[in-house]
Design a protein around this motif. Sequence first.
Motif, PDB file in Angstrom:
ATOM      1  N   ALA A 174       0.904  -1.047   0.019  1.00 54.87           N
ATOM      2  CA  ALA A 174      -0.192   0.104   0.062  1.00 54.87           C
ATOM      3  C   ALA A 174       0.717   1.355  -0.049  1.00 54.87           C
ATOM      4  O   ALA A 174       0.755   2.142  -0.759  1.00 54.87           O
ATOM      5  N   GLY A 175       2.020   1.328   0.916  1.00 51.57           N
ATOM      6  CA  GLY A 175       2.749   2.116   0.843  1.00 51.57           C
ATOM      7  C   GLY A 175       3.661   2.553  -0.489  1.00 51.57           C
ATOM      8  O   GLY A 175       3.553   3.831  -1.080  1.00 51.57           O
ATOM      9  N   LEU A 176       3.938   1.547  -1.264  1.00 54.84           N
ATOM     10  CA  LEU A 176       4.674   1.635  -2.535  1.00 54.84           C
ATOM     11  C   LEU A 176       3.769   2.272  -3.327  1.00 54.84           C
ATOM     12  O   LEU A 176       4.037   3.197  -4.183  1.00 54.84           O
ATOM     13  N   ALA A 177       2.598   1.694  -3.492  1.00 56.08           N
ATOM     14  CA  ALA A 177       1.316   2.181  -4.573  1.00 56.08           C
ATOM     15  C   ALA A 177       0.997   3.348  -4.379  1.00 56.08           C
ATOM     16  O   ALA A 177       1.146   4.370  -5.369  1.00 56.08           O
ATOM     17  N   GLU A 235       2.138   8.996  -6.786  1.00 58.54           N
ATOM     18  CA  GLU A 235       2.510  10.236  -6.768  1.00 58.54           C
ATOM     19  C   GLU A 235       3.689  10.815  -7.594  1.00 58.54           C
ATOM     20  O   GLU A 235       3.536  11.616  -8.379  1.00 58.54           O
ATOM     21  N   PHE A 236       4.421   9.855  -7.807  1.00 61.04           N
ATOM     22  CA  PHE A 236       5.903  10.084  -8.562  1.00 61.04           C
ATOM     23  C   PHE A 236       5.649   9.373  -9.777  1.00 61.04           C
ATOM     24  O   PHE A 236       6.562   9.893 -10.486  1.00 61.04           O
ATOM     25  N   LEU A 237       4.886   8.502 -10.139  1.00 58.82           N
ATOM     26  CA  LEU A 237       4.945   7.941 -11.568  1.00 58.82           C
ATOM     27  C   LEU A 237       6.164   7.586 -12.226  1.00 58.82           C
ATOM     28  O   LEU A 237       6.506   7.866 -13.257  1.00 58.82           O
ATOM     29  N   PRO A 238       6.856   6.519 -11.241  1.00 62.37           N
ATOM     30  CA  PRO A 238       8.180   6.132 -11.612  1.00 62.37           C
ATOM     31  C   PRO A 238       8.113   5.239 -13.069  1.00 62.37           C
ATOM     32  O   PRO A 238       6.732   4.604 -13.164  1.00 62.37           O
TER      33      PRO A 238
END
Length: 379
Positions: free
Chosen positions: A39-42, A47-50
């Motif tokens: 969830a944290g990584l998602a 936010e950053f769209l890597p």
Amino acid sequence: MTGGVVVLGATGSVGRQALDVLRARGERPRVLTAHRDAAGLAALCREFLPEACVIADEKYNELKLLLADTPVRVSAGPDALCAAAALPGRPVVLNAIVGIGGLLPTLAAVRTGNTVALANKETLVVYGTQVMREARENGVPILPVDSEHSAVFQCLRGEDGNRVRRLLLTASGGPFYGKTRDELRAVTPALALAHPSWRMGPKITVDSSTMMNKGFEIIEAAHLFGLPQEKVEVLIHRESVVHSMVEFEDGAVKAQLSKPDMRLCIQYALTYPSRCPSPVEPLSFTGLTLGFEAPDTDTFFLLKKAREAFDRGGNACAALNGANEAAVAAFLAGKLGYLELFALVARAMDAVPYVAAPSLEDILETDRAARAFVNGGCC
Ligand code: NDP
């Protein structure tokens, strides 16, 4: 794309502060990784769209679902983590993974020629000689992120060829500064997690309280700066303002000072050799007093154990690290007392069979053996 930053361990304390730095600079990381916090990584990916993100195998489906409506490529497992570290296009790889899990990604980055901004000190503790040799051979800079090593690195700039008499690593002393062994008997995980000056992940916070962290930092400094461990001294400095010092052979001492804020060291590694504006508050010198004293290495004897492991060489530091990782996990899980943690780590280091010239597989086997020793002794 070329350049950019890969953040390994993006959901952790250093990882999130690195993303603060990138956010403030208007930069987008190329890859983000985590271990279990899907969830944290998602949320960070939204936010950053890597270009891509990586998580542990067992969390792949969850993360894939969470990012199904985004263009972010999702992959999982140790090979994908190493592929992120070896991303083409010469990114800077910030390794903010905790524990020996950071070793293979560091090696993958070094072998590809990617610059490493290294927070994961365990990489150098367990396999420092080989990692530094490969970095030299491949012309890969290892830029320290740990505040003490960043301070030393900054003090050494412009001093090429000048001989160092000693490095002075500062230590806050942690929450149990001045305590006797008897007083440490009652320490609980909650008390050990209450660090007076730094907010960090749980493992390094416990390591700071036992001073194992400072022991690891002696080893890390010896590898990074090519010095014998005797030339790396430790000073307790409660204010956490002087982050470390270098004494040269003419007696001059250079120090790096700032408010304790990891974002400064992270940013310096990411923008090196440039210094750029940062959100770190300026230091006020009026009324500032600075104190230094020798550490209590009888009570906090893991500090001595780290020096002994470095001098023993071979796989001794890997045994110390593996034992410590297992013992800290057991302590945090309520399965091991605080004083038992010290004793078990020391015993495990001595019990694991010695290998004088360990291969990578020997290091990983040493880690398994040290963990097995600890888990057999405490669970
Ligand atoms: P945290 O525990 O806060 O974060 C660790 C990160 O690594 C998380 O993103 C975690 O993912 C990920 N992770 C954990 N295990 C694995 C694994 N086996 N494989 C891949 N990823 C993994 O740690 P910190 O940020 O405090 O510390 C990171 C490193 O930086 C440590 O080596 C520490 O010693 C060093 N350091 C930290 C400082 C600090 O201020 N925190 C200061 C100086 C050095 P997930 O969230 O999914 O579990």
